[in-house]
Design an enzyme around this catalytic site. Sequence first.
Site, PDB file in Angstrom:
ATOM      1  CB  THR A  64      96.047 -16.723 -11.700  1.00 48.09           C
ATOM      2  OG1 THR A  64      95.773 -17.479 -10.521  1.00 48.09           O
ATOM      3  CG2 THR A  64      97.238 -15.808 -11.434  1.00 48.09           C
TER       4      THR A  64
ATOM      5  CB  SER B 220      98.535 -24.325  -7.110  1.00 46.55           C
ATOM      6  OG  SER B 220      99.254 -23.997  -8.297  1.00 46.55           O
TER       7      SER B 220
ATOM      8  CE  LYS C 171      96.298 -15.931  -6.072  1.00 50.33           C
ATOM      9  NZ  LYS C 171      97.610 -15.717  -6.695  1.00 50.33           N
TER      10      LYS C 171
ATOM     11  CE1 TYR D 131      99.118 -18.267 -13.171  1.00 46.77           C
ATOM     12  CE2 TYR D 131      99.539 -20.528 -12.534  1.00 46.77           C
ATOM     13  CZ  TYR D 131      99.711 -19.175 -12.333  1.00 46.77           C
ATOM     14  OH  TYR D 131     100.478 -18.741 -11.280  1.00 46.77           O
TER      15      TYR D 131
ATOM     16  CG  HIS E 139     101.519 -14.261  -8.542  1.00 46.16           C
ATOM     17  ND1 HIS E 139     100.631 -14.629  -9.522  1.00 46.16           N
ATOM     18  CD2 HIS E 139     102.257 -15.373  -8.273  1.00 46.16           C
ATOM     19  CE1 HIS E 139     100.837 -15.897  -9.841  1.00 46.16           C
ATOM     20  NE2 HIS E 139     101.808 -16.383  -9.101  1.00 46.16           N
TER      21      HIS E 139
HETATM   22  C1  LIG Z   1     105.994 -20.403  -3.971  1.00 41.92           C
HETATM   23  C2  LIG Z   1     104.757 -19.734  -4.488  1.00 41.92           C
HETATM   24  C3  LIG Z   1     104.027 -20.342  -5.497  1.00 41.92           C
HETATM   25  C4  LIG Z   1     102.874 -19.728  -5.972  1.00 41.92           C
HETATM   26  N1  LIG Z   1     102.141 -20.365  -6.917  1.00 41.92           N
HETATM   27  C5  LIG Z   1     100.993 -19.808  -7.349  1.00 41.92           C
HETATM   28  C6  LIG Z   1     100.181 -20.475  -8.284  1.00 41.92           C
HETATM   29  O1  LIG Z   1     100.469 -21.604  -8.692  1.00 41.92           O
HETATM   30  N2  LIG Z   1      99.068 -19.851  -8.718  1.00 41.92           N
HETATM   31  C7  LIG Z   1      98.706 -18.611  -8.266  1.00 41.92           C
HETATM   32  O2  LIG Z   1      97.680 -18.069  -8.698  1.00 41.92           O
HETATM   33  N3  LIG Z   1      99.447 -17.960  -7.346  1.00 41.92           N
HETATM   34  C8  LIG Z   1     100.571 -18.528  -6.883  1.00 41.92           C
HETATM   35  N4  LIG Z   1     101.309 -17.876  -5.934  1.00 41.92           N
HETATM   36  C9  LIG Z   1     100.823 -16.608  -5.366  1.00 41.92           C
HETATM   37  C10 LIG Z   1      99.971 -16.865  -4.104  1.00 41.92           C
HETATM   38  O3  LIG Z   1      98.730 -17.409  -4.460  1.00 41.92           O
HETATM   39  C11 LIG Z   1      99.686 -15.588  -3.321  1.00 41.92           C
HETATM   40  O4  LIG Z   1      99.166 -14.600  -4.188  1.00 41.92           O
HETATM   41  C12 LIG Z   1     100.883 -15.015  -2.591  1.00 41.92           C
HETATM   42  O5  LIG Z   1     101.775 -16.024  -2.179  1.00 41.92           O
HETATM   43  C13 LIG Z   1     100.399 -14.234  -1.364  1.00 41.92           C
HETATM   44  O6  LIG Z   1     101.441 -13.599  -0.725  1.00 41.92           O
HETATM   45  P1  LIG Z   1     102.198 -14.174   0.581  1.00 41.92           P
HETATM   46  O7  LIG Z   1     103.081 -15.264   0.107  1.00 41.92           O
HETATM   47  O8  LIG Z   1     102.945 -12.953   1.038  1.00 41.92           O
HETATM   48  O9  LIG Z   1     101.159 -14.632   1.584  1.00 41.92           O
HETATM   49  C14 LIG Z   1     102.462 -18.473  -5.447  1.00 41.92           C
HETATM   50  C15 LIG Z   1     103.204 -17.875  -4.431  1.00 41.92           C
HETATM   51  C16 LIG Z   1     104.329 -18.496  -3.939  1.00 41.92           C
HETATM   52  C17 LIG Z   1     105.095 -17.832  -2.819  1.00 41.92           C
HETATM   53  C1  LIG Z   2     104.351 -22.425 -13.624  1.00 44.00           C
HETATM   54  C2  LIG Z   2     103.935 -22.384 -12.181  1.00 44.00           C
HETATM   55  C3  LIG Z   2     103.946 -20.989 -11.652  1.00 44.00           C
HETATM   56  C4  LIG Z   2     103.676 -20.983 -10.192  1.00 44.00           C
HETATM   57  C5  LIG Z   2     103.506 -19.590  -9.697  1.00 44.00           C
HETATM   58  O1  LIG Z   2     102.517 -18.965  -9.924  1.00 44.00           O
HETATM   59  C6  LIG Z   2     104.538 -18.968  -8.917  1.00 44.00           C
HETATM   60  O2  LIG Z   2     105.609 -19.542  -8.768  1.00 44.00           O
HETATM   61  O3  LIG Z   2     104.313 -17.840  -8.457  1.00 44.00           O
END
Ligand SMILES: Cc1cc2nc3c(=O)[nH]c(=O)nc-3n(C[C@H](O)[C@H](O)[C@H](O)COP(=O)(O)O)c2cc1C
Ligand SMILES: CCCCC(=O)C(=O)O
Length: 330
Positions: free
Chosen positions: A137, A87, A203, A111, A227
Amino acid sequence: MYYDYFAGGAGDEVTLRANEASLARLALVPRILRGSARRELGVTLLGTRASMPVLVAPTAFHRIAAPDGERATVRAVAAADTIMIVSMASTVAVEDIAAEAPGAKLWFQLYIQPDRGFTEAIIRRAEAAGCTALVITVDSPALGRRERDDRNDFHELPDGMRCENLRIGDAPGDVRQITMSPEISWDHIAWLREITDLPIVLKGVLHREDARLAAEAGVAGLLVSNHGGRQLDTVPATIDVLPEIVDAAGGLPVLMDGGIRRGTDVLKALALGASAVALGRPVVWGLAAEGEQGVKGVLERIRDEVDHALVQCGCASVRDLDRSFVRCHP
Ligand SMILES: Cc1cc2nc3c(=O)[nH]c(=O)nc-3n(C[C@H](O)[C@H](O)[C@H](O)COP(=O)(O)O)c2cc1C
Ligand SMILES: CCCCC(=O)C(=O)O
């Protein structure tokens, strides 16, 4: 507060629930009498070999889950020989993640920031650290409305933690905030293709027309994602749009995340055309429970489940799956 940040979704969490519910509504239809002693789980994605079709999705702020944060995660991912999508909002710098586990297979999630020079500098750091793909993303022109975080008043990291990929100096305050830019457009993708040779994955694709445009724009792959239900609430479950995205993507590799919890979920996504899937929250839960060992446990358990589901389906390889293995039962 931190549990809610990791677990929660946007709005009424309709999409968060839908990801798992839609997977559960699909049935696997196994084949019989096609015996083989061993299964092949490995896949090659954009030139990177992974030992199984299960990647680690980019999730922010691992040091909130465990003291070592992303260092623990990357050690476990390297041991499992799969791909970690780092990330941009990691709490360990991408260089330090790479140094922690030499040979780890890393992609970098970005991002796009309004400041193109700053965006480019981050890409150069990811390249120099050895990341072999950029995952852009595109589902976050604004941050999702996460009411759990509002109720808990969780809007900043604990003392001593920051987004190390956005640092601009060594003092604790020398760091920029991530901007979710409402202005990003296809022009930015064209610009990224000019400034880097890394393959680009988009993504957050949910609309089939965008899959078609992405193929035209020359990206290397798509990641069907909502997401984890954290951006716009009430968008479809990813498994429900996967087939039409695959059909529109003109042969581009299509990955999927959202709600994958079991080996059977992995098979359903592969049968519907995904080249691989990614895990978000399960990795965070492993990390929070037991650090590196916890993430290893999650990855080895799902590998074993994929293998078991394949043998039960009469498949010798993940490539043997097709749409005939899946039925929708209401
Ligand atoms: C706590 C958390 C933080 C995340 N942070 C990011 C991130 O920094 N960048 C991003 O593109 N997606 C982020 N995501 C989305 C994940 O990449 C992913 O799309 C998603 O968690 C998939 O679903 P799942 O949690 O049901 O496996 C985040 C998801 C969670 C749960
Ligand atoms: C500013 C960080 C955002 C992280 C993210 O993508 C999430 O929490 O789903």
